[in-house]
Design a protein around this motif. Structure first.
Motif, PDB file in Angstrom:
ATOM      1  N   LEU A 283      13.910   5.505   7.136  1.00  0.00           N
ATOM      2  CA  LEU A 283      13.775   6.427   6.013  1.00  0.00           C
ATOM      3  C   LEU A 283      12.663   6.014   5.053  1.00  0.00           C
ATOM      4  CD1 LEU A 283      17.337   7.586   4.893  1.00  0.00           C
ATOM      5  CD2 LEU A 283      15.532   8.920   5.963  1.00  0.00           C
TER       6      LEU A 283
ATOM      7  N   ALA B 232       9.818   8.683   4.117  1.00  0.00           N
ATOM      8  CA  ALA B 232       9.816   9.218   2.757  1.00  0.00           C
ATOM      9  C   ALA B 232       8.427   9.573   2.222  1.00  0.00           C
ATOM     10  CB  ALA B 232      10.513   8.235   1.816  1.00  0.00           C
TER      11      ALA B 232
ATOM     12  N   PHE C 249       7.175  13.092   2.566  1.00  0.00           N
ATOM     13  CA  PHE C 249       7.826  14.115   1.741  1.00  0.00           C
ATOM     14  C   PHE C 249       8.033  13.541   0.339  1.00  0.00           C
ATOM     15  CE2 PHE C 249       9.352  14.329   6.162  1.00  0.00           C
ATOM     16  CZ  PHE C 249       8.828  15.569   6.529  1.00  0.00           C
TER      17      PHE C 249
ATOM     18  N   GLN D 209      10.736  14.539  -2.554  1.00  0.00           N
ATOM     19  CA  GLN D 209      12.179  14.540  -2.315  1.00  0.00           C
ATOM     20  C   GLN D 209      12.915  13.397  -2.997  1.00  0.00           C
ATOM     21  OE1 GLN D 209      13.587  17.212  -0.956  1.00  0.00           O
ATOM     22  NE2 GLN D 209      11.466  17.931  -0.933  1.00  0.00           N
TER      23      GLN D 209
ATOM     24  N   ILE E   7      15.680  12.273   0.152  1.00  0.00           N
ATOM     25  CA  ILE E   7      15.257  11.990   1.526  1.00  0.00           C
ATOM     26  C   ILE E   7      16.485  11.663   2.385  1.00  0.00           C
ATOM     27  CG2 ILE E   7      14.899   9.511   1.215  1.00  0.00           C
ATOM     28  CD1 ILE E   7      12.620  11.853   3.222  1.00  0.00           C
ATOM     29  N   ASN E   8      17.583  11.255   1.722  1.00  0.00           N
ATOM     30  CA  ASN E   8      18.826  10.980   2.453  1.00  0.00           C
ATOM     31  C   ASN E   8      19.349  12.201   3.199  1.00  0.00           C
ATOM     32  OD1 ASN E   8      18.737   8.437   1.424  1.00  0.00           O
ATOM     33  ND2 ASN E   8      20.355   8.705  -0.070  1.00  0.00           N
TER      34      ASN E   8
ATOM     35  N   ALA F 167      17.839  13.804   5.259  1.00  0.00           N
ATOM     36  CA  ALA F 167      17.446  13.667   6.662  1.00  0.00           C
ATOM     37  C   ALA F 167      18.614  13.144   7.487  1.00  0.00           C
ATOM     38  CB  ALA F 167      16.252  12.724   6.794  1.00  0.00           C
TER      39      ALA F 167
ATOM     40  N   TRP G 199       9.116  19.955   4.641  1.00  0.00           N
ATOM     41  CA  TRP G 199      10.474  19.434   4.497  1.00  0.00           C
ATOM     42  C   TRP G 199      11.521  20.401   5.048  1.00  0.00           C
ATOM     43  CZ3 TRP G 199      13.070  15.277   4.323  1.00  0.00           C
ATOM     44  CH2 TRP G 199      14.349  15.191   3.768  1.00  0.00           C
TER      45      TRP G 199
END
Length: 572
Positions: free
Chosen positions: A54, A58, A61, A64, A68-69, A71, A119
């Motif tokens: 991650l 990150a 994007f 976010q 980003i979590n 994802a 995203w």
């Protein structure tokens, strides 16, 4: 196990028409099991890779932040929504067919994630990939239908922890790819792996002959999936939107209302997605309740330590912030000196004469000689203690390797143990480990050695948990309800992991790390440090999952089922 009226499900036929491999050679039996397990490893392998990467994903994007979590969360949300659907379709149309459908959808989603920088499209790809969660659900039915009865508990134990591809090879390959190429290479690797496994599945694994002739209850699927999604969105966004604002609570109320409506609608349906009487019998409902709460620990543990250890050390963050601020000070000082020199030169010129561009030169050395890095002071408020700056490869070799090896070993041993004594005591053992290790994560120091040792012990809990829960479900339901029952187990596990990460995200968002930058002669400036969170956020997350694991443990201690040796489903 009793087969009295409380089973609320018809008994299995006297003959076994599932295409069981009773007369096959050991090579044939173990080849089928190996391909089934390898195919199901697609889901945990991508989970291990993406959760650990991650920090690398990150920056693609940047808007976010902690979101980003999603994802990871969207994988659990969609997985929870589709697992009962695919589980039920496997009962109706065939388990091998639904394996292949999941594989194709995973291929499409993986390719999309590999190429997009949008995203929304990335989350769409992750949603398509989430269908792979259901391969684990379907595999339980395949193993029950195809393996000789005596090998079913062991086969489920092996399926729970895999053959090492996701646990061992996954992190190592993921680390190598991200260190030498890009995070996008992770998805291309997953694409190729799946592309190889699909023909192997077609050639090696037979289709089970068991079918449940009925129509699919789409309304039940929609209620369950929508309710889970709305509830998870509330848990994730509540911190940003305000937990008690009416517009925020609407998501939670709507989600819980749909989930509550699900059993009411299903009890009136002519052909429900699952027999509600069977669902609410203690031998099924208690296991599902425990699976929901136990999986919260799995979600937080899979994300938290990897993110912490790969974060830069606090001293490195301070040094970078100080260097960036000092560079800004130098740029401003040079610009100011240049402006003053040009103003003085223009003042000295006769009227009507202009200053040619570039005619005034300010010696940078003279300006910079008056500056010092000591002019800049940086303080983190609050500070944090967990950063090691590990690459993904170093994280895999130094941290996850021990946990993975232990989980593989105890998954196999757990299957043998369950065959001898039943699933309850191994499940109790798993939850005791979860409570202890969650508390240890919260209370002990956050250096990588400590986190590695705690993770190694957690591996025992993971193995026992994943070996015992499917065995308990297999022992509790008839064969014709196996797919949907395992689907409900998948819902609870995916929901639990998703809720765990969503709650952790809320705690982390509430505890950002801020850098207070002070330059001599200027007011201090405070700003959040991107992608870094205070120790308190992680500690609260682990205290929370320790508490939920205690509740799950109480349920496992008092549960009545799983107290006799596992039979591979012969009670039905």
């Amino acid at each position: 196990m009793s087969t009295s009226v409380d089973n609320a499900a018809p008994s299995a036929p006297d003959f076994d028409d599932s295409a069981r491999l009773d007369g096959a050679s050991k090579w044939r039996i173990y080849s089928v099991l190996a391909v089934i397990v390898l195919f199901t490893e697609i889901s945990p392998m991508q989970y291990v890779m993406v959760a650990a990467a991650l920090r690398q994903i990150a920056p693609t994007f940047p808007s976010q932040g902690a979101n980003i979590n999603w994802a990871i969360i969207v994988f659990g949300v969609i997985g929870a929504a589709v697992s009962p659907l695919i589980g039920k379709l496997s009962d109706i149309w065939g388990k091998k067919k639904m394996f292949l459908v999941c594989g194709v959808l995973f291929l499409i989603g993986t390719a999309l994630c590999a190429v997009t920088s949008n995203w929304g499209l990335f989350l769409l790809g992750r949603g398509l990939e989430a269908t792979a969660i259901a391969t684990t659900v379907v595999s339980y039915g395949l193993i029950r239908d195809l393996m000789p009865r005596r090998l079913v508990p062991v086969g489920l134990g092996i399926a729970s922890t895999g053959l090492g591809v996701s646990a061992l090879i996954g992190p190592l390959i993921g680390g190598y790819i991200t260190d030498h190429y890009s995070w996008r290479g992770l998805f291309w690797f997953l694409f190729i792996f799946t592309l190889i496994m699909i023909p192997l599945l077609i050639l090696v694994v037979p289709e089970t002959k068991l079918r449940t002739p009925q129509r699919l209850d789409l309304l039940g699927v929609l209620l369950l999936g929508a309710g889970a999604t709305l509830t998870l969105i509330y848990l994730d966004k509540g911190q940003d939107w305000g937990w008690l604002k009416p517009t925020t609570l609407a998501w939670l109320i709507g989600g819980l209302a749909l989930l509550a409506l699900f059993p009411l609608v299903e009890m009136r349906a002519r052909q429900p997605i699952m027999d509600m009487k069977l669902l609410f019998t203690p031998r099924v409902s208690v296991v599902l309740f425990i699976a929901l709460l136990g999986s919260l620990m799995i979600g937080v543990q899979s994300y938290g330590p990897s993110y912490m250890i790969q974060s830069p050390a606090a001293s490195e963050v301070v040094a970078q912030a100080k260097a960036a601020a000092y560079d800004q000070v130098k740029t401003q000082a040079l610009a100011q000196a240049q402006a003053q020199a040009e103003a003085q030169a223009r003042a000295a010129l006769p009227p009507g004469v202009t200053l040619p561009p570039g005619s005034v030169h300010v010696p940078e050395e003279a300006v910079l000689a008056q500056l010092s890095p000591d002019m800049v002071q940086v303080r983190l408020d609050p500070g944090y203690t967990y950063g090691e700056g590990f690459s993904l490869m170093k994280f895999a070799t130094h941290v996850t390797l021990a946990q993975s090896l232990i989980a593989m070993l105890f998954g196999f041993l757990g299957g043998l143990w369950i065959r001898r004594i039943g699933g309850r005591l191994p499940l109790v053992t798993a939850l005791v480990v979860f409570v202890g290790t969650a508390a240890a994560y919260a209370m002990l120091d956050h250096g990588w050695v400590t986190l590695t040792l705690i993770g190694a012990v957690t591996g025992i809990g993971f193995a026992m948990y994943y070996a015992s829960t499917p065995n308990l479900i297999v022992e509790a339901v008839p064969a014709e309800q196996q797919g949907i029952s395992a689907g409900m187990l998948g819902v609870m596990q995916a929901m639990g992991a998703g809720i765990g990460i969503a709650v952790a995200t809320a705690f982390l968002n509430a505890n950002p790390v801020r850098a207070e930058v002070t330059v001599t002669g200027q007011p201090s400036v405070t700003q959040d440090v991107p992608l870094l969170f205070a120790d308190r956020g992680y500690e609260l997350s682990f205290y929370f999952v320790a508490a939920t694991s205690v509740i799950a443990l109480i349920g496992a201690v008092i549960m009545k089922s799983g107290r006799t040796p596992a039979t591979g489903g012969t009670a039905f």
